[in-house]
Design a protein around this motif. Structure first.
Motif, short mmCIF file in Angstrom:
data_model
loop_
_atom_site.label_atom_id
_atom_site.label_comp_id
_atom_site.label_asym_id
_atom_site.label_seq_id
_atom_site.Cartn_x
_atom_site.Cartn_y
_atom_site.Cartn_z
N SER A 19 0.80 -1.22 0.00
CA SER A 19 0.00 0.00 0.00
C SER A 19 0.83 1.27 0.00
CB SER A 19 -0.93 0.01 1.21
OG SER A 19 -0.17 0.11 2.39
N GLY A 20 2.02 1.21 0.56
CA GLY A 20 2.83 2.42 0.67
C GLY A 20 2.58 3.16 1.98
N TYR A 21 1.52 2.79 2.70
CA TYR A 21 1.21 3.43 3.98
C TYR A 21 1.21 2.43 5.12
CZ TYR A 21 -3.51 1.74 2.98
OH TYR A 21 -4.60 0.96 2.67
N GLY A 22 1.68 1.22 4.88
CA GLY A 22 1.73 0.23 5.95
C GLY A 22 1.25 -1.13 5.52
N PRO A 23 -0.08 -1.34 5.49
CA PRO A 23 -0.59 -2.67 5.17
C PRO A 23 -0.22 -3.09 3.75
CG PRO A 23 -2.38 -1.18 5.79
CD PRO A 23 -1.13 -0.39 5.77
N PHE A 24 -0.35 -4.38 3.50
CA PHE A 24 -0.14 -4.89 2.15
C PHE A 24 -1.22 -5.91 1.84
CE2 PHE A 24 2.67 -7.02 5.11
CZ PHE A 24 2.52 -8.36 4.83
N PHE A 25 -1.33 -6.27 0.56
CA PHE A 25 -2.41 -7.11 0.09
C PHE A 25 -1.85 -8.41 -0.47
CE2 PHE A 25 -3.75 -2.76 0.02
CZ PHE A 25 -5.02 -2.80 0.57
N VAL A 26 -2.53 -9.52 -0.16
CA VAL A 26 -2.07 -10.84 -0.59
C VAL A 26 -3.24 -11.67 -1.12
CG1 VAL A 26 -0.17 -10.92 1.07
CG2 VAL A 26 -2.37 -11.91 1.69
N LEU A 27 -2.91 -12.58 -2.04
CA LEU A 27 -3.82 -13.65 -2.42
C LEU A 27 -3.53 -14.82 -1.51
CD1 LEU A 27 -3.49 -13.82 -6.32
CD2 LEU A 27 -5.52 -13.18 -5.03
N ASP A 28 -4.55 -15.44 -0.96
CA ASP A 28 -4.33 -16.63 -0.14
C ASP A 28 -4.76 -17.85 -0.95
OD1 ASP A 28 -4.03 -18.64 1.67
OD2 ASP A 28 -5.02 -17.59 3.32
N CYS A 29 -3.81 -18.44 -1.64
CA CYS A 29 -4.08 -19.58 -2.53
C CYS A 29 -4.41 -20.85 -1.75
CB CYS A 29 -2.90 -19.81 -3.46
SG CYS A 29 -2.63 -18.39 -4.55
N GLY A 30 -4.27 -20.82 -0.46
CA GLY A 30 -4.65 -21.96 0.37
C GLY A 30 -6.13 -21.98 0.69
N LYS A 31 -6.86 -20.94 0.27
CA LYS A 31 -8.29 -20.83 0.57
C LYS A 31 -9.11 -20.62 -0.69
CE LYS A 31 -7.59 -19.11 5.18
NZ LYS A 31 -8.19 -18.36 6.25
N THR A 32 -8.75 -21.31 -1.78
CA THR A 32 -9.49 -21.13 -3.02
C THR A 32 -10.92 -21.66 -2.91
OG1 THR A 32 -8.61 -23.21 -3.88
CG2 THR A 32 -7.43 -21.20 -4.49
N ASP A 33 -11.81 -21.03 -3.68
CA ASP A 33 -13.20 -21.49 -3.70
C ASP A 33 -13.38 -22.59 -4.74
OD1 ASP A 33 -13.39 -20.23 -6.19
OD2 ASP A 33 -14.54 -18.52 -5.43
N GLU A 34 -14.62 -23.00 -4.97
CA GLU A 34 -14.88 -24.11 -5.90
C GLU A 34 -14.51 -23.79 -7.34
OE1 GLU A 34 -18.35 -21.50 -5.40
OE2 GLU A 34 -17.29 -22.69 -3.93
N THR A 35 -14.38 -22.51 -7.69
CA THR A 35 -13.97 -22.13 -9.05
C THR A 35 -12.47 -21.90 -9.16
OG1 THR A 35 -14.32 -19.76 -8.69
CG2 THR A 35 -16.22 -21.05 -9.46
N GLY A 36 -11.75 -22.04 -8.05
CA GLY A 36 -10.31 -21.85 -8.06
C GLY A 36 -9.85 -20.44 -7.74
N GLU A 37 -10.79 -19.56 -7.41
CA GLU A 37 -10.44 -18.18 -7.07
C GLU A 37 -9.92 -18.09 -5.65
OE1 GLU A 37 -10.37 -15.58 -9.04
OE2 GLU A 37 -11.38 -16.47 -10.77
N ALA A 38 -8.86 -17.32 -5.47
CA ALA A 38 -8.27 -17.11 -4.15
C ALA A 38 -8.70 -15.75 -3.60
CB ALA A 38 -6.75 -17.17 -4.23
N PRO A 39 -9.07 -15.68 -2.33
CA PRO A 39 -9.47 -14.40 -1.74
C PRO A 39 -8.26 -13.48 -1.54
CG PRO A 39 -9.39 -16.08 -0.05
CD PRO A 39 -9.13 -16.77 -1.34
#
Length: 77
Positions: A19-39
């Motif tokens: 983010s540049g202000y602290g937090p960052f964003f990740v895909l969690d591929c260990g929690k994919t849904d039935e279509t293969g999308e990761a949150p």
């Protein structure tokens, strides 16, 4: 990358944006849904040891939301 070796990220996580202000964003591929999308999660600087907030059900949704923010900001100028 030191984020996995120091325990900030799980092995199933892929960093997609700092983010540049602290937090960052990740895909969690260990929690994919039935279509293969990761949150997508926003993690605090402490990574998995700190605050974790789910911000999108998929990378596509996350990216579209980010584009909408940029377009809205550009229109406000």
């Amino acid at each position: 990358m030191h984020f996995r070796s120091d325990g900030t990220l799980l092995k199933t996580m892929i960093m997609i944006l700092q983010s540049g202000y602290g937090p960052f964003f990740v895909l969690d591929c260990g929690k994919t849904d039935e279509t293969g999308e990761a949150p997508v999660y926003e993690l605090s600087l402490e990574g998995i040891r700190g605050e974790r907030k789910r911000v999108a059900d998929s990378f596509g949704t996350f990216l579209l939301d980010e584009v909408k923010v940029v377009v809205a900001d550009a229109g406000a100028r």
